[in-house]
Scaffold this motif. Structure first.
Motif, PDB file in Angstrom:
ATOM      1  N   VAL A   1       0.699  -1.148  -0.753  1.00 13.53           N
ATOM      2  CA  VAL A   1      -0.267   0.176   0.184  1.00 13.53           C
ATOM      3  C   VAL A   1       1.301   0.885   0.302  1.00 13.53           C
ATOM      4  O   VAL A   1       2.060   1.188   0.804  1.00 13.53           O
ATOM      5  N   THR A   2       0.709   2.346  -0.236  1.00 19.35           N
ATOM      6  CA  THR A   2       1.536   3.709  -1.269  1.00 19.35           C
ATOM      7  C   THR A   2       0.605   4.558  -0.907  1.00 19.35           C
ATOM      8  O   THR A   2      -0.204   4.459  -1.438  1.00 19.35           O
ATOM      9  N   TRP A   3       0.958   5.086   0.915  1.00 23.09           N
ATOM     10  CA  TRP A   3      -0.308   6.103   0.957  1.00 23.09           C
ATOM     11  C   TRP A   3       0.737   7.762   0.023  1.00 23.09           C
ATOM     12  O   TRP A   3       1.839   7.506  -0.238  1.00 23.09           O
ATOM     13  N   ILE A   4      -0.023   8.448  -1.041  1.00 22.70           N
ATOM     14  CA  ILE A   4       0.626   9.371  -1.173  1.00 22.70           C
ATOM     15  C   ILE A   4       0.310  10.972  -0.624  1.00 22.70           C
ATOM     16  O   ILE A   4      -1.003  11.140  -1.150  1.00 22.70           O
ATOM     17  N   ASN A   5       0.690  12.234  -0.873  1.00 28.06           N
ATOM     18  CA  ASN A   5      -0.042  12.775   0.390  1.00 28.06           C
ATOM     19  C   ASN A   5       0.264  13.846  -1.149  1.00 28.06           C
ATOM     20  O   ASN A   5       0.690  15.028  -1.574  1.00 28.06           O
ATOM     21  N   ARG A   6      -1.366  14.584  -1.292  1.00 31.92           N
ATOM     22  CA  ARG A   6      -1.736  15.779  -2.347  1.00 31.92           C
ATOM     23  C   ARG A   6      -2.181  16.660  -1.183  1.00 31.92           C
ATOM     24  O   ARG A   6      -2.667  17.417  -2.375  1.00 31.92           O
TER      25      ARG A   6
ATOM     26  N   ASP B   1      -1.780  20.140   0.480  1.00 28.20           N
ATOM     27  CA  ASP B   1      -0.598  21.207   1.103  1.00 28.20           C
ATOM     28  C   ASP B   1       0.218  21.400   2.014  1.00 28.20           C
ATOM     29  O   ASP B   1       1.234  22.745   1.976  1.00 28.20           O
ATOM     30  N   ILE B   2      -0.066  20.498   3.053  1.00 28.92           N
ATOM     31  CA  ILE B   2       0.511  20.320   4.122  1.00 28.92           C
ATOM     32  C   ILE B   2       0.916  18.848   5.293  1.00 28.92           C
ATOM     33  O   ILE B   2       0.572  18.418   4.244  1.00 28.92           O
ATOM     34  N   PRO B   3       2.191  18.921   5.220  1.00 25.80           N
ATOM     35  CA  PRO B   3       2.645  17.768   5.764  1.00 25.80           C
ATOM     36  C   PRO B   3       1.642  16.832   6.928  1.00 25.80           C
ATOM     37  O   PRO B   3       0.854  17.247   7.174  1.00 25.80           O
ATOM     38  N   HIS B   4       2.232  14.826   6.231  1.00 26.71           N
ATOM     39  CA  HIS B   4       1.189  14.721   7.064  1.00 26.71           C
ATOM     40  C   HIS B   4       1.969  13.404   6.977  1.00 26.71           C
ATOM     41  O   HIS B   4       3.307  12.932   6.932  1.00 26.71           O
ATOM     42  N   THR B   5       1.562  12.162   8.306  1.00 29.75           N
ATOM     43  CA  THR B   5       2.672  11.793   8.412  1.00 29.75           C
ATOM     44  C   THR B   5       0.863  10.019   8.214  1.00 29.75           C
ATOM     45  O   THR B   5      -0.294  10.245   7.821  1.00 29.75           O
ATOM     46  N   VAL B   6       1.692   8.633   8.128  1.00 31.55           N
ATOM     47  CA  VAL B   6       1.337   7.629   8.108  1.00 31.55           C
ATOM     48  C   VAL B   6       1.403   6.373   9.435  1.00 31.55           C
ATOM     49  O   VAL B   6       2.839   6.177   8.884  1.00 31.55           O
ATOM     50  N   VAL B   7       0.686   6.314  10.536  1.00 26.57           N
ATOM     51  CA  VAL B   7       1.241   5.638  11.883  1.00 26.57           C
ATOM     52  C   VAL B   7       0.159   5.053  11.867  1.00 26.57           C
ATOM     53  O   VAL B   7      -1.235   5.016  12.345  1.00 26.57           O
TER      54      VAL B   7
ATOM     55  N   GLU C   1      -0.819   0.238  16.443  1.00 25.30           N
ATOM     56  CA  GLU C   1      -0.292  -0.661  16.728  1.00 25.30           C
ATOM     57  C   GLU C   1       1.491  -0.918  16.201  1.00 25.30           C
ATOM     58  O   GLU C   1       2.391  -1.777  17.383  1.00 25.30           O
ATOM     59  N   LYS C   2       1.471   0.278  15.912  1.00 30.95           N
ATOM     60  CA  LYS C   2       2.824   0.056  15.722  1.00 30.95           C
ATOM     61  C   LYS C   2       3.511  -0.944  14.452  1.00 30.95           C
ATOM     62  O   LYS C   2       4.904  -1.470  14.660  1.00 30.95           O
ATOM     63  N   VAL C   3       2.632  -0.855  14.019  1.00 30.42           N
ATOM     64  CA  VAL C   3       3.351  -1.898  12.824  1.00 30.42           C
ATOM     65  C   VAL C   3       4.003  -0.858  12.068  1.00 30.42           C
ATOM     66  O   VAL C   3       5.386  -1.889  11.663  1.00 30.42           O
ATOM     67  N   PHE C   4       4.055   0.089  11.080  1.00 31.33           N
ATOM     68  CA  PHE C   4       4.282   1.018  10.541  1.00 31.33           C
ATOM     69  C   PHE C   4       4.909   2.584  11.141  1.00 31.33           C
ATOM     70  O   PHE C   4       4.228   3.087  11.186  1.00 31.33           O
ATOM     71  N   LYS C   5       5.713   3.146  10.320  1.00 31.39           N
ATOM     72  CA  LYS C   5       5.476   4.581  10.179  1.00 31.39           C
ATOM     73  C   LYS C   5       5.834   5.352   9.903  1.00 31.39           C
ATOM     74  O   LYS C   5       7.214   5.484   9.332  1.00 31.39           O
ATOM     75  N   SER C   6       5.701   6.562   8.856  1.00 32.53           N
ATOM     76  CA  SER C   6       5.895   6.672   8.096  1.00 32.53           C
ATOM     77  C   SER C   6       6.722   8.035   8.991  1.00 32.53           C
ATOM     78  O   SER C   6       6.458   8.234   9.501  1.00 32.53           O
TER      79      SER C   6
ATOM     80  N   ILE D   1       0.163  14.154  13.202  1.00 31.23           N
ATOM     81  CA  ILE D   1      -0.031  15.698  13.181  1.00 31.23           C
ATOM     82  C   ILE D   1      -0.917  16.137  13.252  1.00 31.23           C
ATOM     83  O   ILE D   1      -1.340  17.273  13.739  1.00 31.23           O
ATOM     84  N   HIS D   2      -2.506  14.968  13.032  1.00 30.19           N
ATOM     85  CA  HIS D   2      -3.129  15.438  12.609  1.00 30.19           C
ATOM     86  C   HIS D   2      -4.161  14.302  12.877  1.00 30.19           C
ATOM     87  O   HIS D   2      -4.968  13.453  12.280  1.00 30.19           O
TER      88      HIS D   2
END
Length: 115
Positions: free
Chosen positions: A58-63, A65-71, A74-79, A104-105
């Motif tokens: 799975v690929t997350w793409i930030n479209r 205008d402000i920064p985001h994270t993908v966390v 369960e602490k399996v993955f963290k961008s 962040i949000h």
């Protein structure tokens, strides 16, 4: 050259090879890697829930205008912090439900269901 290619393809097809495309031969036992995409935009993940088979990346793409994270909750993955047009990918190797959020949000949430 064309006739030799047809003969080679025919011979290969009798030995268990089932597909030749663009010069690449794929066996019936091989499965192409699955992929899915989640867009981050307007303070949301879209789609909010995605169901994929085991082995999918799975690929997350930030479209946005402000920064985001993908966390993962369960602490399996963290961008890292993703700026506009940056991507984060994770390959899911085990079935289950994987809820996640933007650190962040935190009201931004999503879920990957792996079957």
């Amino acid at each position: 050259m064309f006739i030799a290619s047809v003969i080679a393809t025919t011979v290969l097809s009798f030995s268990g090879v089932v597909l030749e495309q663009n010069g690449f031969v794929t066996s019936a036992q091989e499965k192409p890697a699955s992929t899915a995409e989640v867009k981050i935009d307007n303070f949301s993940f879209g789609p909010a829930a995605v169901t994929v088979p085991v082995g999918t990346t799975v690929t997350w793409i930030n479209r946005d205008d402000i920064p985001h994270t993908v966390v993962s909750t369960e602490k399996v993955f963290k961008s890292k912090v993703l700026d506009t047009d940056e991507k984060f990918s994770y390959t899911f190797t085990k079935p289950g439900e994987y809820p996640y959020f933007c650190s962040i949000h935190p009201k931004m949430t999503g879920k990957v269901v792996v079957q």
